[in-house]
Motif scaffolding. Sequence first.
Motif, PDB file in Angstrom:
ATOM      1  N   VAL A  21      35.870  83.206  74.326  1.00 14.82           N
ATOM      2  CA  VAL A  21      35.669  82.138  75.315  1.00 14.82           C
ATOM      3  C   VAL A  21      35.801  83.087  76.450  1.00 14.82           C
ATOM      4  CG1 VAL A  21      36.768  80.841  77.424  1.00 14.82           C
ATOM      5  CG2 VAL A  21      37.192  80.511  74.946  1.00 14.82           C
ATOM      6  N   VAL A  22      34.336  83.428  77.330  1.00 15.34           N
ATOM      7  CA  VAL A  22      34.431  83.808  78.125  1.00 15.34           C
ATOM      8  C   VAL A  22      34.416  82.841  80.126  1.00 15.34           C
ATOM      9  CG1 VAL A  22      33.167  86.060  76.847  1.00 15.34           C
ATOM     10  CG2 VAL A  22      32.250  84.418  78.622  1.00 15.34           C
ATOM     11  N   ASN A  23      34.635  83.739  80.614  1.00 17.36           N
ATOM     12  CA  ASN A  23      34.617  83.304  81.813  1.00 17.36           C
ATOM     13  C   ASN A  23      32.913  84.033  83.057  1.00 17.36           C
ATOM     14  OD1 ASN A  23      34.884  83.175  85.244  1.00 17.36           O
ATOM     15  ND2 ASN A  23      36.207  82.192  84.086  1.00 17.36           N
ATOM     16  N   ASP A  65      34.700  78.950  82.527  1.00 14.28           N
ATOM     17  CA  ASP A  65      34.678  79.360  80.891  1.00 14.28           C
ATOM     18  C   ASP A  65      33.640  78.785  80.436  1.00 14.28           C
ATOM     19  OD1 ASP A  65      37.142  80.103  81.213  1.00 14.28           O
ATOM     20  OD2 ASP A  65      38.151  78.995  81.216  1.00 14.28           O
ATOM     21  N   MET A  66      33.454  79.025  79.494  1.00 14.96           N
ATOM     22  CA  MET A  66      31.724  79.066  78.289  1.00 14.96           C
ATOM     23  C   MET A  66      32.445  80.026  77.436  1.00 14.96           C
ATOM     24  SD  MET A  66      28.846  80.234  80.734  1.00 14.96           S
ATOM     25  CE  MET A  66      28.572  79.382  82.164  1.00 14.96           C
ATOM     26  N   VAL A  67      31.639  79.222  76.345  1.00 17.75           N
ATOM     27  CA  VAL A  67      31.854  79.757  74.490  1.00 17.75           C
ATOM     28  C   VAL A  67      30.925  80.400  74.379  1.00 17.75           C
ATOM     29  CG1 VAL A  67      32.184  78.799  72.454  1.00 17.75           C
ATOM     30  CG2 VAL A  67      33.606  77.550  73.672  1.00 17.75           C
ATOM     31  N   PHE A 120      25.591  81.294  75.754  1.00 16.16           N
ATOM     32  CA  PHE A 120      26.903  81.061  76.257  1.00 16.16           C
ATOM     33  C   PHE A 120      26.458  79.008  76.206  1.00 16.16           C
ATOM     34  CE2 PHE A 120      25.588  84.314  77.936  1.00 16.16           C
ATOM     35  CZ  PHE A 120      27.044  85.186  77.987  1.00 16.16           C
ATOM     36  N   PHE A 121      27.713  78.402  75.934  1.00 14.26           N
ATOM     37  CA  PHE A 121      28.149  77.088  75.625  1.00 14.26           C
ATOM     38  C   PHE A 121      29.434  76.404  76.636  1.00 14.26           C
ATOM     39  CE2 PHE A 121      29.764  73.243  73.845  1.00 14.26           C
ATOM     40  CZ  PHE A 121      28.552  72.874  73.602  1.00 14.26           C
ATOM     41  N   GLN A 122      28.597  75.245  76.945  1.00 17.31           N
ATOM     42  CA  GLN A 122      29.185  74.833  77.892  1.00 17.31           C
ATOM     43  C   GLN A 122      29.163  73.152  78.123  1.00 17.31           C
ATOM     44  OE1 GLN A 122      29.646  75.749  82.175  1.00 17.31           O
ATOM     45  NE2 GLN A 122      26.495  75.412  82.491  1.00 17.31           N
ATOM     46  N   PRO A 123      29.769  72.498  78.187  1.00 15.63           N
ATOM     47  CA  PRO A 123      31.596  72.605  78.796  1.00 15.63           C
ATOM     48  C   PRO A 123      32.564  73.547  77.531  1.00 15.63           C
ATOM     49  CG  PRO A 123      31.227  70.838  78.513  1.00 15.63           C
ATOM     50  CD  PRO A 123      29.796  71.043  78.075  1.00 15.63           C
TER      51      PRO A 123
END
Length: 105
Positions: free
Chosen positions: A14-16, A21-23, A67-70
């Motif tokens: 997880v990163v911000n 917040d995203m994976v 980057f993956f969200q949510p």
Amino acid sequence: EPTGCTYSLTAPSVVNVAGVDMVTATVDTGACEGAVTFQTVACIAMDGEPSPGRCAQGSGIVPAQVFFQPYRPGATYTATGRGCAATGNPPQKVCSENGPLTATL
């Protein structure tokens, strides 16, 4: 005989990014033997979701970072990767798969 390049895949984390917040996961190029990397690909999927996930490409030796969200706390994410290089004369495509690496975040 040249074997291509080695690639490393990071586990999902997880990163911000700008307050969200995203994976993320990354595919980076390691050592190359008689070859030149021309593409890396990193993908992340959330387990239990019908969507295929998300992928990102890197060109040349630039790492691929997806980057993956949510981001859903407690969900399980799976990262996979691939790196492709050109080797030989005439050049031939040599690809290497990485993963899967899974993390519950």
